[in-house]
Design a protein around this motif. Structure first.
Motif, PDB file in Angstrom:
ATOM      1  N   ALA A 135    -113.538  27.885  -1.990  1.00  0.00           N
ATOM      2  CA  ALA A 135    -112.573  27.680  -0.895  1.00  0.00           C
ATOM      3  C   ALA A 135    -112.982  28.685   0.188  1.00  0.00           C
ATOM      4  O   ALA A 135    -114.088  28.570   0.718  1.00  0.00           O
ATOM      5  CB  ALA A 135    -111.146  27.873  -1.376  1.00  0.00           C
ATOM      6  N   VAL A 136    -112.163  29.677   0.499  1.00  0.00           N
ATOM      7  CA  VAL A 136    -112.540  30.597   1.582  1.00  0.00           C
ATOM      8  C   VAL A 136    -113.444  31.744   1.137  1.00  0.00           C
ATOM      9  O   VAL A 136    -113.964  32.478   1.978  1.00  0.00           O
ATOM     10  CB  VAL A 136    -111.310  31.228   2.274  1.00  0.00           C
ATOM     11  N   GLU A 137    -113.664  31.918  -0.177  1.00  0.00           N
ATOM     12  CA  GLU A 137    -114.437  33.079  -0.616  1.00  0.00           C
ATOM     13  C   GLU A 137    -115.921  32.964  -0.297  1.00  0.00           C
ATOM     14  O   GLU A 137    -116.641  33.962  -0.356  1.00  0.00           O
ATOM     15  CB  GLU A 137    -114.219  33.320  -2.114  1.00  0.00           C
TER      16      GLU A 137
ATOM     17  N   ALA B 220    -116.586  15.628  -2.933  1.00  0.00           N
ATOM     18  CA  ALA B 220    -115.133  15.387  -2.957  1.00  0.00           C
ATOM     19  C   ALA B 220    -114.377  16.574  -2.371  1.00  0.00           C
ATOM     20  O   ALA B 220    -113.422  16.403  -1.608  1.00  0.00           O
ATOM     21  CB  ALA B 220    -114.683  15.104  -4.394  1.00  0.00           C
ATOM     22  N   ILE B 221    -114.813  17.769  -2.711  1.00  0.00           N
ATOM     23  CA  ILE B 221    -114.185  18.989  -2.197  1.00  0.00           C
ATOM     24  C   ILE B 221    -114.400  19.083  -0.682  1.00  0.00           C
ATOM     25  O   ILE B 221    -113.512  19.476   0.069  1.00  0.00           O
ATOM     26  CB  ILE B 221    -114.801  20.221  -2.900  1.00  0.00           C
TER      27      ILE B 221
ATOM     28  N   LEU C 218    -112.146  16.856   1.240  1.00  0.00           N
ATOM     29  CA  LEU C 218    -110.808  17.453   1.377  1.00  0.00           C
ATOM     30  C   LEU C 218    -110.831  18.632   2.349  1.00  0.00           C
ATOM     31  O   LEU C 218    -109.801  19.243   2.605  1.00  0.00           O
ATOM     32  CB  LEU C 218    -110.309  17.928   0.008  1.00  0.00           C
TER      33      LEU C 218
ATOM     34  N   ILE D 140    -112.139  21.592   1.919  1.00  0.00           N
ATOM     35  CA  ILE D 140    -111.831  22.841   1.224  1.00  0.00           C
ATOM     36  C   ILE D 140    -113.053  23.750   1.192  1.00  0.00           C
ATOM     37  O   ILE D 140    -112.986  24.914   1.564  1.00  0.00           O
ATOM     38  CB  ILE D 140    -111.352  22.552  -0.218  1.00  0.00           C
TER      39      ILE D 140
ATOM     40  N   GLN E 177    -119.741  34.304  -3.525  1.00  0.00           N
ATOM     41  CA  GLN E 177    -118.671  34.700  -4.448  1.00  0.00           C
ATOM     42  C   GLN E 177    -118.378  33.587  -5.457  1.00  0.00           C
ATOM     43  O   GLN E 177    -118.047  33.861  -6.615  1.00  0.00           O
ATOM     44  CB  GLN E 177    -117.388  35.042  -3.675  1.00  0.00           C
TER      45      GLN E 177
ATOM     46  N   VAL F  49    -116.821  21.825 -14.671  1.00  0.00           N
ATOM     47  CA  VAL F  49    -116.779  22.472 -13.351  1.00  0.00           C
ATOM     48  C   VAL F  49    -116.218  23.878 -13.539  1.00  0.00           C
ATOM     49  O   VAL F  49    -115.064  24.044 -13.923  1.00  0.00           O
ATOM     50  CB  VAL F  49    -115.923  21.672 -12.366  1.00  0.00           C
ATOM     51  N   LEU F  50    -117.030  24.884 -13.278  1.00  0.00           N
ATOM     52  CA  LEU F  50    -116.641  26.274 -13.542  1.00  0.00           C
ATOM     53  C   LEU F  50    -115.976  26.926 -12.340  1.00  0.00           C
ATOM     54  O   LEU F  50    -115.088  27.756 -12.491  1.00  0.00           O
ATOM     55  CB  LEU F  50    -117.866  27.092 -13.929  1.00  0.00           C
ATOM     56  N   ALA F  51    -116.453  26.600 -11.145  1.00  0.00           N
ATOM     57  CA  ALA F  51    -115.917  27.264  -9.951  1.00  0.00           C
ATOM     58  C   ALA F  51    -116.074  26.354  -8.752  1.00  0.00           C
ATOM     59  O   ALA F  51    -117.052  25.618  -8.611  1.00  0.00           O
ATOM     60  CB  ALA F  51    -116.631  28.588  -9.701  1.00  0.00           C
ATOM     61  N   ILE F  52    -115.073  26.442  -7.880  1.00  0.00           N
ATOM     62  CA  ILE F  52    -114.990  25.636  -6.669  1.00  0.00           C
ATOM     63  C   ILE F  52    -114.810  26.587  -5.493  1.00  0.00           C
ATOM     64  O   ILE F  52    -113.954  27.461  -5.541  1.00  0.00           O
ATOM     65  CB  ILE F  52    -113.753  24.722  -6.746  1.00  0.00           C
TER      66      ILE F  52
ATOM     67  N   MET G 229    -118.737  16.267  -7.148  1.00  0.00           N
ATOM     68  CA  MET G 229    -117.567  17.130  -6.988  1.00  0.00           C
ATOM     69  C   MET G 229    -117.621  17.869  -5.644  1.00  0.00           C
ATOM     70  O   MET G 229    -116.603  17.997  -4.952  1.00  0.00           O
ATOM     71  CB  MET G 229    -117.492  18.146  -8.133  1.00  0.00           C
TER      72      MET G 229
END
Lengths: 268, 268
Positions: free
Chosen positions: A180-182, A158-159, A162, A164, A186, A175-178, A155
């Motif tokens: 991005a900008v955080e 894959a992210i 992209l 991200i 975090q 999958v609990l959390a992905i 995963m």
């Protein structure tokens, strides 16, 4: 052939300098942050400049016959926006369609290369911070946890593909959390909030990652987030992640029952 | 051919019943939650059961000659775990390798179909809640916002394909937040925290979404999150999203300067 270091803030530039010395290289270190004194004390040949003054940076490097260089350490974007930007850098930025971190940094890499200074990967002199595949510390991994690590790795790749983020938090096949900008820390805290204790965290390099200006790194702040949520396992990418303060990091992880493992496409 | 509704909690089961009545259909409504009185008052033919007693549910449906049915409304998993589960349902679950929501629900769909009860999509009688492509309300979309919508749609589809989540928050070409288990509203709040006002939110169906038991929905709670972060645009998937309380939703969105637009692969 003369080596240079274009040195931003943080621990890594000095580590690169020491890595070069171990190979018998005496680099010219051009300090962009407030770390010139530190390098001088360690016996390096030092200059000072601001990245915003790109023309001066280039001239100083060429004066010192630098034709290959490592760019490393944080350079606050606030410096680039504080008015101290020369025509050279402005011209470079004006050509960019997108102005995100990656395109800005790639433009600077290309600028130096066009001026005859090859940019080496950040990993070349920091191999001691980069884990090989396998368990680095901590309790053995159960088959269920192994499945979560593999899911997390897949995963996260894959992210990353992209463009991200690079981190995911997984538990029992979910999958609990992905990220991005955080940011990674975090993301770990949020994953722990939803998954409770025992989550599996995976951080990888993007498939298209350019190691000349961006290598995934984990340090004691990330470890603190893992400890806070009582995470069970941290998986990083073998051959592609810096573990800052490596010895302390692994010792503290072990003390908290956190397994740290370096993975690749094949597994742990 | 007799129609049935297997009715969980929430607003949608009664909407489906009214949708059927508009087509001259008198369904048998098997209530799984505490909504039997509501259906009786509305003049429906009503039974009551618990989904945990799957054998009884099946017998009641067959007794009422139901051979096609809509399954809709929330069924708390806590009911399934509270001990009131019969051998029939236990046997069904025992065969599953993974026990996530999708596999559980698909197993129940397949169970009914094997017993001669075809499961209709949840969308069949709710077309008035499902937007067609185009702007539904709010100020016009700028070219930059259009680019963000398209990025958001592409990213949300990719995340859905990975079976992670369905919502993303975007601003100025940057992906700010990605939904995993925290849900759409929390994802919006986080995206707004990092992106400030004016973010673009996109929610889509997964490419592999099974509309027989799972259709993306947005309602007034989600609108409240959009208002809280001063979001600029909500993009949903044309033909594939329920807008609950549709009229109120769109009126309030407009009052807050939020554009709501239904997108597909081609655009807005």
């Amino acid at each position: 052939m003369s080596w240079g270091i274009l040195a931003g803030q943080g621990l890594l530039p000095l580590e690169v300098g020491e890595g070069m010395k171990r190979e018998g290289i005496e680099p010219f270190v051009l300090c962009l942050g407030e770390n010139a004194a530190q390098f001088r004390e360690a016996g390096f040949n030092v200059g000072e400049a601001q990245l915003g003054q790109l023309g001066s940076v280039r001239r100083l490097l060429i004066e010192h016959r630098v034709d290959q260089m490592v760019m490393i350490g944080r350079v606050g974007k606030e410096n680039l926006l504080a008015g101290a930007v020369d025509q050279e850098l402005l011209g470079l930025f004006a050509q960019l369609a997108k102005k995100n971190d990656d395109t800005l940094q790639l433009a600077i890499v290309n600028y130096f290369e066009e001026h005859g200074i090859r940019i080496e990967t950040q990993t070349r002199f920091l191999k001691h911070l980069i884990p090989d595949r396998g368990v680095l510390t901590g309790p053995a991994i159960s088959p269920e946890e192994k499945a979560d690590l593999e899911l997390g790795f897949r995963m996260a790749k894959a992210i990353g593909r992209l463009d991200i983020g690079q981190s995911v938090v997984v538990k029992k096949g979910m999958v609990l959390a992905i990220e991005a900008v955080e940011g990674t820390d975090q993301t770990i805290l949020r994953g722990g909030q939803y998954g409770g204790s025992g989550v599996v965290v995976v951080k990888v390099a993007k498939p298209q990652q350019d190691f000349r200006f961006d290598v995934p790194a984990i340090g004691l702040n990330t470890l603190q987030a893992l400890i806070t949520v009582k995470a069970r396992i941290l998986g990083v990418e073998a051959g592609a992640t810096f573990i800052l303060d490596r010895e302390k990091f692994l010792a503290e992880a072990e003390a908290h029952g956190i397994t740290v493992v370096a993975l690749d496409e094949v597994g742990a």
